[in-house]
Design a protein around this motif. Sequence first.
Motif, PDB file in Angstrom:
ATOM      1  N   GLN A  30      15.137   2.636   0.871  1.00  0.00           N
ATOM      2  CA  GLN A  30      16.215   1.733   0.467  1.00  0.00           C
ATOM      3  C   GLN A  30      15.651   0.467  -0.165  1.00  0.00           C
ATOM      4  N   CYS A  31      16.370  -0.055  -1.119  1.00  0.00           N
ATOM      5  CA  CYS A  31      16.045  -1.306  -1.818  1.00  0.00           C
ATOM      6  C   CYS A  31      14.783  -1.227  -2.676  1.00  0.00           C
ATOM      7  N   HIS A  32      14.229  -0.041  -2.895  1.00  0.00           N
ATOM      8  CA  HIS A  32      13.081   0.103  -3.785  1.00  0.00           C
ATOM      9  C   HIS A  32      13.602   0.379  -5.190  1.00  0.00           C
ATOM     10  N   VAL A  33      13.322  -0.529  -6.094  1.00  0.00           N
ATOM     11  CA  VAL A  33      13.740  -0.354  -7.478  1.00  0.00           C
ATOM     12  C   VAL A  33      12.914   0.782  -8.066  1.00  0.00           C
ATOM     13  N   HIS A  34      13.594   1.686  -8.764  1.00  0.00           N
ATOM     14  CA  HIS A  34      12.890   2.831  -9.332  1.00  0.00           C
ATOM     15  C   HIS A  34      13.541   3.252 -10.642  1.00  0.00           C
ATOM     16  N   THR A  46      19.858  15.106  -5.752  1.00  0.00           N
ATOM     17  CA  THR A  46      19.550  13.809  -5.146  1.00  0.00           C
ATOM     18  C   THR A  46      20.410  13.638  -3.902  1.00  0.00           C
ATOM     19  N   PHE A  47      19.812  13.076  -2.880  1.00  0.00           N
ATOM     20  CA  PHE A  47      20.501  12.805  -1.630  1.00  0.00           C
ATOM     21  C   PHE A  47      20.443  11.309  -1.373  1.00  0.00           C
ATOM     22  N   LEU A  48      21.568  10.727  -1.092  1.00  0.00           N
ATOM     23  CA  LEU A  48      21.636   9.323  -0.691  1.00  0.00           C
ATOM     24  C   LEU A  48      22.178   9.311   0.727  1.00  0.00           C
ATOM     25  N   ILE A  49      21.339   8.899   1.666  1.00  0.00           N
ATOM     26  CA  ILE A  49      21.743   8.854   3.067  1.00  0.00           C
ATOM     27  C   ILE A  49      21.926   7.390   3.446  1.00  0.00           C
ATOM     28  N   PRO A  50      23.157   6.972   3.711  1.00  0.00           N
ATOM     29  CA  PRO A  50      23.409   5.560   4.019  1.00  0.00           C
ATOM     30  C   PRO A  50      22.664   5.104   5.284  1.00  0.00           C
ATOM     31  N   VAL A  51      22.091   3.925   5.199  1.00  0.00           N
ATOM     32  CA  VAL A  51      21.373   3.359   6.354  1.00  0.00           C
ATOM     33  C   VAL A  51      22.314   3.220   7.546  1.00  0.00           C
ATOM     34  N   THR A  52      23.573   2.936   7.290  1.00  0.00           N
ATOM     35  CA  THR A  52      24.524   2.802   8.397  1.00  0.00           C
ATOM     36  C   THR A  52      24.647   4.103   9.177  1.00  0.00           C
ATOM     37  N   TYR A  53      24.510   5.243   8.499  1.00  0.00           N
ATOM     38  CA  TYR A  53      24.540   6.540   9.169  1.00  0.00           C
ATOM     39  C   TYR A  53      23.263   6.740   9.993  1.00  0.00           C
ATOM     40  N   PHE A  57      21.106   6.841  14.698  1.00  0.00           N
ATOM     41  CA  PHE A  57      20.139   7.772  15.266  1.00  0.00           C
ATOM     42  C   PHE A  57      18.724   7.206  15.406  1.00  0.00           C
ATOM     43  N   ILE A  58      18.379   6.210  14.569  1.00  0.00           N
ATOM     44  CA  ILE A  58      17.021   5.651  14.595  1.00  0.00           C
ATOM     45  C   ILE A  58      17.118   4.142  14.769  1.00  0.00           C
ATOM     46  N   TYR A  59      16.603   3.653  15.881  1.00  0.00           N
ATOM     47  CA  TYR A  59      16.622   2.228  16.173  1.00  0.00           C
ATOM     48  C   TYR A  59      15.783   1.470  15.148  1.00  0.00           C
ATOM     49  N   ASP A  60      16.290   0.350  14.675  1.00  0.00           N
ATOM     50  CA  ASP A  60      15.570  -0.568  13.783  1.00  0.00           C
ATOM     51  C   ASP A  60      15.193   0.072  12.445  1.00  0.00           C
ATOM     52  N   ILE A  61      16.039   0.952  11.940  1.00  0.00           N
ATOM     53  CA  ILE A  61      15.749   1.672  10.697  1.00  0.00           C
ATOM     54  C   ILE A  61      15.494   0.741   9.517  1.00  0.00           C
ATOM     55  N   GLU A  62      16.091  -0.435   9.516  1.00  0.00           N
ATOM     56  CA  GLU A  62      15.912  -1.367   8.402  1.00  0.00           C
ATOM     57  C   GLU A  62      14.467  -1.815   8.237  1.00  0.00           C
ATOM     58  N   ASN A  63      13.668  -1.697   9.295  1.00  0.00           N
ATOM     59  CA  ASN A  63      12.273  -2.130   9.250  1.00  0.00           C
ATOM     60  C   ASN A  63      11.284  -0.966   9.194  1.00  0.00           C
ATOM     61  N   ILE A  64      11.788   0.231   8.932  1.00  0.00           N
ATOM     62  CA  ILE A  64      10.938   1.414   8.852  1.00  0.00           C
ATOM     63  C   ILE A  64      10.862   1.862   7.394  1.00  0.00           C
ATOM     64  N   SER A  65       9.664   2.235   6.962  1.00  0.00           N
ATOM     65  CA  SER A  65       9.453   2.739   5.611  1.00  0.00           C
ATOM     66  C   SER A  65       8.894   4.158   5.709  1.00  0.00           C
ATOM     67  N   PHE A  66       9.437   5.067   4.933  1.00  0.00           N
ATOM     68  CA  PHE A  66       8.996   6.451   4.936  1.00  0.00           C
ATOM     69  C   PHE A  66       8.150   6.728   3.705  1.00  0.00           C
ATOM     70  N   GLU A  67       7.170   7.628   3.850  1.00  0.00           N
ATOM     71  CA  GLU A  67       6.379   8.088   2.708  1.00  0.00           C
ATOM     72  C   GLU A  67       6.475   9.596   2.656  1.00  0.00           C
ATOM     73  N   CYS A  68       7.087  10.091   1.606  1.00  0.00           N
ATOM     74  CA  CYS A  68       7.236  11.532   1.447  1.00  0.00           C
ATOM     75  C   CYS A  68       7.192  11.857  -0.036  1.00  0.00           C
ATOM     76  N   TYR A  69       6.082  12.409  -0.484  1.00  0.00           N
ATOM     77  CA  TYR A  69       5.931  12.878  -1.860  1.00  0.00           C
ATOM     78  C   TYR A  69       5.115  14.151  -1.823  1.00  0.00           C
ATOM     79  N   SER A  70       5.734  15.259  -2.165  1.00  0.00           N
ATOM     80  CA  SER A  70       5.054  16.552  -2.062  1.00  0.00           C
ATOM     81  C   SER A  70       3.878  16.669  -3.026  1.00  0.00           C
ATOM     82  N   GLY A  71       3.801  15.810  -4.034  1.00  0.00           N
ATOM     83  CA  GLY A  71       2.692  15.847  -4.983  1.00  0.00           C
ATOM     84  C   GLY A  71       1.347  15.500  -4.363  1.00  0.00           C
TER      85      GLY A  71
END
Length: 82
Positions: A30-34, A46-53, A57-71
């Motif tokens: 979220q919030c990453h300009v691309h 494309t999938f957009l999963i709202p942070v509110t959703y 399920f995940i505590y403190d999601i606003e402060n978590i960053s995911f890295e997922c690139y199959s390349g």
Amino acid sequence: MIFVLQGKLEVTMGNDKQILYEGDVLLINQCHVHEVIGLDMNIIVTFLIPVTYINDFIYDIENISFECYSGTIVDDKRHARV
């Protein structure tokens, strides 16, 4: 999240440029300009999963960053099955 079903894309996030091919998956936090540019005739999902959703399920999601690139995966395990 971008899933390439067919074709080839160029995705730029900040100074990072990646080429996605058929079967590739890229998660954009979220919030990453691309920027996404089609380099071929493409079919993508494309999938957009709202942070509110996710927040339910995940505590403190606003402060978590995911890295997922199959390349970044070795070729024989890189692509999702279509």
